[in-house]
Design a protein around this motif. Structure first.
Motif, PDB file in Angstrom:
ATOM      1  N   ALA A   1       2.831 -10.007  -1.183  1.00 66.63           N
ATOM      2  CA  ALA A   1       2.910  -8.364  -0.834  1.00 66.63           C
ATOM      3  C   ALA A   1       3.771  -7.881  -0.062  1.00 66.63           C
ATOM      4  N   LEU A   2       3.239  -8.925   0.921  1.00 69.26           N
ATOM      5  CA  LEU A   2       4.413  -8.653   2.112  1.00 69.26           C
ATOM      6  C   LEU A   2       6.015  -8.683   1.550  1.00 69.26           C
ATOM      7  N   ALA A   3       6.396 -10.417   1.328  1.00 70.96           N
ATOM      8  CA  ALA A   3       8.004 -10.394   0.590  1.00 70.96           C
ATOM      9  C   ALA A   3       8.050  -9.353   0.197  1.00 70.96           C
ATOM     10  N   SER A   4       7.244  -8.487  -1.216  1.00 71.66           N
ATOM     11  CA  SER A   4       7.855  -7.552  -2.202  1.00 71.66           C
ATOM     12  C   SER A   4       7.580  -5.732  -1.236  1.00 71.66           C
ATOM     13  N   GLY A   5       7.564  -5.851  -0.137  1.00 70.62           N
ATOM     14  CA  GLY A   5       7.753  -5.238   0.943  1.00 70.62           C
ATOM     15  C   GLY A   5       6.125  -3.890   0.441  1.00 70.62           C
TER      16      GLY A   5
ATOM     17  N   ILE B   1       5.255   1.104   1.335  1.00 69.26           N
ATOM     18  CA  ILE B   1       4.788   1.202   0.300  1.00 69.26           C
ATOM     19  C   ILE B   1       3.534   2.057   0.550  1.00 69.26           C
ATOM     20  N   LEU B   2       2.170   1.467   0.523  1.00 65.48           N
ATOM     21  CA  LEU B   2       1.407   1.808   0.787  1.00 65.48           C
ATOM     22  C   LEU B   2       0.959   2.299   2.916  1.00 65.48           C
ATOM     23  N   THR B   3       1.781   2.524   3.791  1.00 69.85           N
ATOM     24  CA  THR B   3       2.273   3.628   4.214  1.00 69.85           C
ATOM     25  C   THR B   3       2.519   5.089   3.864  1.00 69.85           C
ATOM     26  N   GLU B   4       2.916   5.007   3.138  1.00 61.99           N
ATOM     27  CA  GLU B   4       3.764   6.288   2.113  1.00 61.99           C
ATOM     28  C   GLU B   4       2.013   7.011   1.788  1.00 61.99           C
ATOM     29  N   LYS B   5       1.311   5.507   1.230  1.00 58.49           N
ATOM     30  CA  LYS B   5       0.159   6.624   0.126  1.00 58.49           C
ATOM     31  C   LYS B   5      -0.985   6.845   1.539  1.00 58.49           C
ATOM     32  N   LEU B   6      -0.968   6.583   2.102  1.00 59.53           N
ATOM     33  CA  LEU B   6      -1.677   6.404   3.665  1.00 59.53           C
ATOM     34  C   LEU B   6      -1.926   8.716   3.779  1.00 59.53           C
TER      35      LEU B   6
ATOM     36  N   ARG C   1      -5.657   7.595  -0.445  1.00 60.17           N
ATOM     37  CA  ARG C   1      -5.869   7.250   1.381  1.00 60.17           C
ATOM     38  C   ARG C   1      -6.463   5.937   1.703  1.00 60.17           C
ATOM     39  N   SER C   2      -8.511   6.767   0.901  1.00 57.24           N
ATOM     40  CA  SER C   2      -8.948   5.136   1.318  1.00 57.24           C
ATOM     41  C   SER C   2      -8.155   3.657   0.957  1.00 57.24           C
ATOM     42  N   LYS C   3      -7.998   3.864  -0.456  1.00 51.67           N
ATOM     43  CA  LYS C   3      -7.739   2.617  -0.930  1.00 51.67           C
ATOM     44  C   LYS C   3      -6.563   2.305  -0.557  1.00 51.67           C
ATOM     45  N   ALA C   4      -5.660   2.243  -0.179  1.00 49.25           N
ATOM     46  CA  ALA C   4      -4.245   1.947   0.806  1.00 49.25           C
ATOM     47  C   ALA C   4      -5.176   1.960   2.438  1.00 49.25           C
TER      48      ALA C   4
ATOM     49  N   VAL D   1      -6.353  -1.826   1.488  1.00 52.69           N
ATOM     50  CA  VAL D   1      -5.405  -2.852   1.290  1.00 52.69           C
ATOM     51  C   VAL D   1      -4.672  -2.911   2.311  1.00 52.69           C
ATOM     52  N   LEU D   2      -4.282  -2.549   3.229  1.00 50.78           N
ATOM     53  CA  LEU D   2      -3.806  -2.269   4.900  1.00 50.78           C
ATOM     54  C   LEU D   2      -4.668  -3.733   5.195  1.00 50.78           C
ATOM     55  N   LEU D   3      -6.056  -2.582   5.561  1.00 47.97           N
ATOM     56  CA  LEU D   3      -7.194  -4.169   6.126  1.00 47.97           C
ATOM     57  C   LEU D   3      -6.630  -5.678   5.797  1.00 47.97           C
ATOM     58  N   GLU D   4      -6.687  -5.381   4.231  1.00 49.84           N
ATOM     59  CA  GLU D   4      -6.560  -7.150   3.204  1.00 49.84           C
ATOM     60  C   GLU D   4      -5.657  -7.627   4.208  1.00 49.84           C
ATOM     61  N   ILE D   5      -4.507  -6.748   3.897  1.00 54.85           N
ATOM     62  CA  ILE D   5      -3.787  -7.476   4.443  1.00 54.85           C
ATOM     63  C   ILE D   5      -3.233  -8.097   6.389  1.00 54.85           C
TER      64      ILE D   5
END
Length: 339
Positions: free
Chosen positions: A184-188, A192-197, A205-208, A211-215
């Motif tokens: 996921a990190l290599a795929s940028g 994308i997730l920051t934009e979804k925030l 917003r919550s789900k993005a 996902v960042l929490l898991e990363i």
């Protein structure tokens, strides 16, 4: 705000009430034969009947034993939209049962479904993503999705899919990235997730943020989150939705494990909103807020700021959740530490 919904309605010339449904153990073998029929209408009607039958886990077990999944896999590439729609619906329903998920993993359906990532019919893609979302709930399902090389495609689809499919993708990514985040990190994924925030949808917003929490639980993920995302997460601590706040606080908790994350969080003004969340009795973000503040107290500037606010941490000692009380005791010891 109103949103367009993906419709599962069938074309007007398809009448599911005309599907001949046999009952008992002989129904499935007959339907399996009909799936292989050269007649389009026969295939459609067989799929209609199968959609009803696979709500029963016993029928799912029988269908797998008979060999339905090989035929369904072949039908995923059918030229007829209705056949693909009902095939993906059957697979999604099967994936709601544990026996179905195990069968889908063993027969390679996850890789076969990749062919529908660019399907022109929205409901086919939605059914596909619902299947992935259900599969990812199992650790072996998440691993199978990772092994199928799906993560870059799922990340990319966050930019183009309708909101309700984006939600499914984010749920899938959350479970998969708990296992491994490097792809996921290599795929940028981070930009994308920051934009979804900043998305208008609370759910996205919550789900993005989740996902960042898991990363952020992975060493390589913490570095990127520290560099690019912390100011946005701090802003989300004051989001109107408690779920978004909790996910943002959780992501900050992991990001501040690294010194760079602590400095970035302090610079972004994280202490006041974290204190506010910590003060909410029973709040979902309380534990993460206490732990994130403990990390910030490791810095001289953070400790100086929090020394005069120990009463707020003492209020957490009586929290009925043992983990919160334990975290508050740790925080107080860090804040009051003297060299």
């Amino acid at each position: 705000m109103a949103h367009a919904r993906i419709s599962a309605n069938l074309p007007p010339d398809i009448d599911p009430t005309k599907a001949a449904i046999a009952f008992g153990r002989r129904a499935l073998p007959k339907l399996n034969e009909e799936l292989q029929s050269p007649e389009l209408l026969t295939q459609q009607r067989a799929l209609m009947a199968l959609c009803d039958l696979v709500h029963d886990p016993e029928k799912v077990y029988q269908a797998i034993a008979i060999g339905f999944l090989d035929n369904l896999k072949a039908l995923l590439q059918h030229h007829d939209n209705t056949v693909r729609q009902k095939t993906t619906e059957v697979l999604h329903t099967m994936a709601t049962h544990n026996v179905g998920r195990q069968g889908l993993i063993q027969t390679g359906i996850i890789s076969a479904l990749k062919e529908l990532l660019d399907d022109p019919v929205d409901i086919c893609r939605k059914n596909m993503h619902q299947t992935y979302e259900m599969m990812a709930k199992l650790p072996e399902g998440a691993v199978a999705i990772l092994n199928a090389g799906l993560i870059p495609s799922l990340v990319s689809k966050l930019k183009t899919e309708p909101d309700e499919i984006q939600e499914l993708i984010l749920d899938t990514l959350s479970n998969c990235l708990r296992v491994e985040a490097s792809e996921a990190l290599a795929s940028g994924a981070i930009p994308i997730l920051t934009e979804k925030l900043a998305h208008a949808s609370v759910a996205i917003r919550s789900k993005a943020a989740r996902v960042l929490l898991e990363i952020g639980t992975h060493p390589e993920g913490k570095i990127v989150v520290c560099e690019e995302v912390i100011p946005v997460l701090v802003a989300l601590l004051e989001d109107a939705d408690p779920g978004v706040q909790a996910s943002a606080a959780g992501a900050l908790m992991f990001a501040t494990i690294r010194p760079q994350g602590r400095f970035a969080a302090l610079a972004a003004g994280a202490i006041p909103p974290l204190l506010k969340l910590m003060a909410e009795e029973g709040g979902a973000a309380r534990l993460s807020a206490v732990k994130a503040l403990t990390m910030l107290a490791e810095l001289p500037q953070g400790r100086t700021t929090l020394l005069g606010l120990t009463a707020a941490f003492e209020q957490c000692l009586g929290d009925p959740r043992e983990a919160v009380g334990r975290a508050a005791r740790t925080a107080l010891s860090v804040i009051r530490w003297k060299p």
